[in-house]
Design an enzyme around this catalytic site. Sequence first.
Site, mmCIF file in Angstrom:
data_model
loop_
_atom_site.group_PDB
_atom_site.id
_atom_site.type_symbol
_atom_site.label_atom_id
_atom_site.label_comp_id
_atom_site.label_asym_id
_atom_site.label_seq_id
_atom_site.Cartn_x
_atom_site.Cartn_y
_atom_site.Cartn_z
ATOM 1 N N GLY A 1 0.824 -1.215 0.000
ATOM 2 C CA GLY A 1 0.000 0.000 0.000
ATOM 3 C C GLY A 1 0.856 1.262 0.000
ATOM 4 O O GLY A 1 0.616 2.192 -0.784
ATOM 5 N N ASP B 1 -6.603 1.871 6.196
ATOM 6 C CA ASP B 1 -6.142 0.668 6.909
ATOM 7 C C ASP B 1 -6.922 0.560 8.217
ATOM 8 O O ASP B 1 -7.388 1.570 8.746
ATOM 9 C CB ASP B 1 -4.636 0.760 7.193
ATOM 10 N N HIS C 1 -2.461 -17.712 -9.756
ATOM 11 C CA HIS C 1 -1.253 -17.113 -9.166
ATOM 12 C C HIS C 1 -0.785 -18.031 -8.041
ATOM 13 O O HIS C 1 -0.915 -17.739 -6.871
ATOM 14 C CB HIS C 1 -1.610 -15.730 -8.618
HETATM 15 N N1 APR Z 1 -9.096 -3.662 6.325
HETATM 16 C C1 APR Z 1 -8.088 -2.851 5.934
HETATM 17 N N2 APR Z 1 -6.793 -3.151 6.095
HETATM 18 C C2 APR Z 1 -6.507 -4.318 6.681
HETATM 19 C C3 APR Z 1 -7.501 -5.220 7.121
HETATM 20 C C4 APR Z 1 -8.852 -4.847 6.923
HETATM 21 N N3 APR Z 1 -9.863 -5.624 7.300
HETATM 22 N N4 APR Z 1 -6.885 -6.299 7.658
HETATM 23 C C5 APR Z 1 -5.567 -6.093 7.564
HETATM 24 N N5 APR Z 1 -5.335 -4.896 6.977
HETATM 25 C C6 APR Z 1 -4.062 -4.235 6.701
HETATM 26 C C7 APR Z 1 -2.986 -4.459 7.753
HETATM 27 O O1 APR Z 1 -3.180 -3.611 8.868
HETATM 28 C C8 APR Z 1 -1.719 -4.129 6.960
HETATM 29 O O2 APR Z 1 -1.311 -2.780 7.148
HETATM 30 O O3 APR Z 1 -3.500 -4.754 5.504
HETATM 31 C C9 APR Z 1 -2.129 -4.338 5.496
HETATM 32 C C10 APR Z 1 -1.319 -5.410 4.792
HETATM 33 O O4 APR Z 1 -0.025 -4.927 4.697
HETATM 34 P P1 APR Z 1 1.264 -5.851 4.903
HETATM 35 O O5 APR Z 1 1.040 -6.726 6.085
HETATM 36 O O6 APR Z 1 2.450 -4.957 4.887
HETATM 37 O O7 APR Z 1 1.225 -6.792 3.607
HETATM 38 P P2 APR Z 1 1.708 -6.477 2.103
HETATM 39 O O8 APR Z 1 3.109 -6.904 1.951
HETATM 40 O O9 APR Z 1 1.341 -5.083 1.753
HETATM 41 O O10 APR Z 1 0.819 -7.538 1.309
HETATM 42 C C11 APR Z 1 -0.586 -7.458 1.299
HETATM 43 O O11 APR Z 1 -0.738 -8.592 -0.816
HETATM 44 O O12 APR Z 1 0.812 -9.835 -2.016
HETATM 45 C C12 APR Z 1 -0.276 -9.881 -1.163
HETATM 46 O O13 APR Z 1 0.124 -11.911 0.028
HETATM 47 C C13 APR Z 1 0.118 -10.518 0.135
HETATM 48 O O14 APR Z 1 -2.105 -10.787 0.926
HETATM 49 C C14 APR Z 1 -0.930 -10.004 1.056
HETATM 50 C C15 APR Z 1 -1.207 -8.593 0.519
#
Ligand code: APR
Length: 320
Positions: A15, A34, A176
């Site tokens: 993000g 988020d 994927h």
């Molecule tokens: N609503 C909004 N945000 C959420 C929710 C929700 N219900 N649940 C979790 N999150 C947020 C988390 O707080 C976190 O900041 O989603 C974000 C995910 O970010 P990261 O953990 O840094 O993961 P990222 O590397 O960005 O990957 C996200 O993409 O490639 C795919 O497998 C990966 O499913 C994963 C996604």
Amino acid sequence: MARNKIALIGAGMIGGTLAHLVGMKELGDVVLFDIAEGMPKGKALDLAQSAPVEGFDARLKGTSDYADIAGADVCIVTAGVPRKPGMSRDDLLGINLKVMKAVGEGIKAHAPNAFVICITNPLDAMVWALREFSGLPANKVVGMAGVLDSARFRHFLAEEFNVSVEDVTAFVLGGHGDTMVPVVEYSTVAGIPVPDLIKMGWSTQEKIDAIVARTRSGGGEIVGLLGNGSAYYAPASSAIAMADSYLKDKRRLLPCAAFLSGEYGVKDLYVGVPIIIGANGVEKIVEIELKGEAKANFDVSVNAVKELMDACRNLDSSLK
Ligand code: APR
């Protein structure tokens, strides 16, 4: 003319990278959403402070309130949990399905006219669930996987042939996951198909087979190296290419997870195929002829996606 509005649902690693790219490319204003409270606001502020240095104009807002995504032109969904070492994308199913329900309902209520790009894994099942929960038309909801998998394939091929990545085109289709289908026959250097390059002595079948295998496990290789989280630079760049094609009506032909209604002999599921993205979202699903091993792999991939969809239905009875 008002700027485009791009809502990023999930303000984690992908993000934040998406927000930076949107700013640098001046694609529009950004809302970083988020469930974590302060983090999206902190990232938005940090990114906004990079704007005077980089010279881009964009409003960046961090929020935990869905009302702020109202009127978004594009929503890019990364909400959920990423993989840890040893986990497959499919291991994420239970947690991320619940997240897709909350996100789908948020988009339905506040940004029903957006073009939605899902990145959350396991991708093909999650984009399907997100479409179901959001109720948006299937031409406005796509999954990002093929552009990333193809970029990984292109990178490895460019290294092998010692040519610019710009001149390497490649297609990775199917789901994927481990069953994805890098299509060697349709992969080229400036139009010269890879099988011809093998005949010309530029590489060997064994080396290309190894590249295909490395592409298939390309995400896992990075998960293993990072030790904490999964890839984010290339996934973000890939989703931005899709958003750009939509916002500028570029009609790029990109491999994406799209909803099939009989194309490729497949009905009612999302899987990676070449599509044209323009102002109407999915403008066209391009049916290329898959032969031999590619066809067999594609069918295996489709069955793997079906199994994940059934697992989703078992977890949430509102999914039909
Ligand atoms: N609503 C909004 N945000 C959420 C929710 C929700 N219900 N649940 C979790 N999150 C947020 C988390 O707080 C976190 O900041 O989603 C974000 C995910 O970010 P990261 O953990 O840094 O993961 P990222 O590397 O960005 O990957 C996200 O993409 O490639 C795919 O497998 C990966 O499913 C994963 C996604």
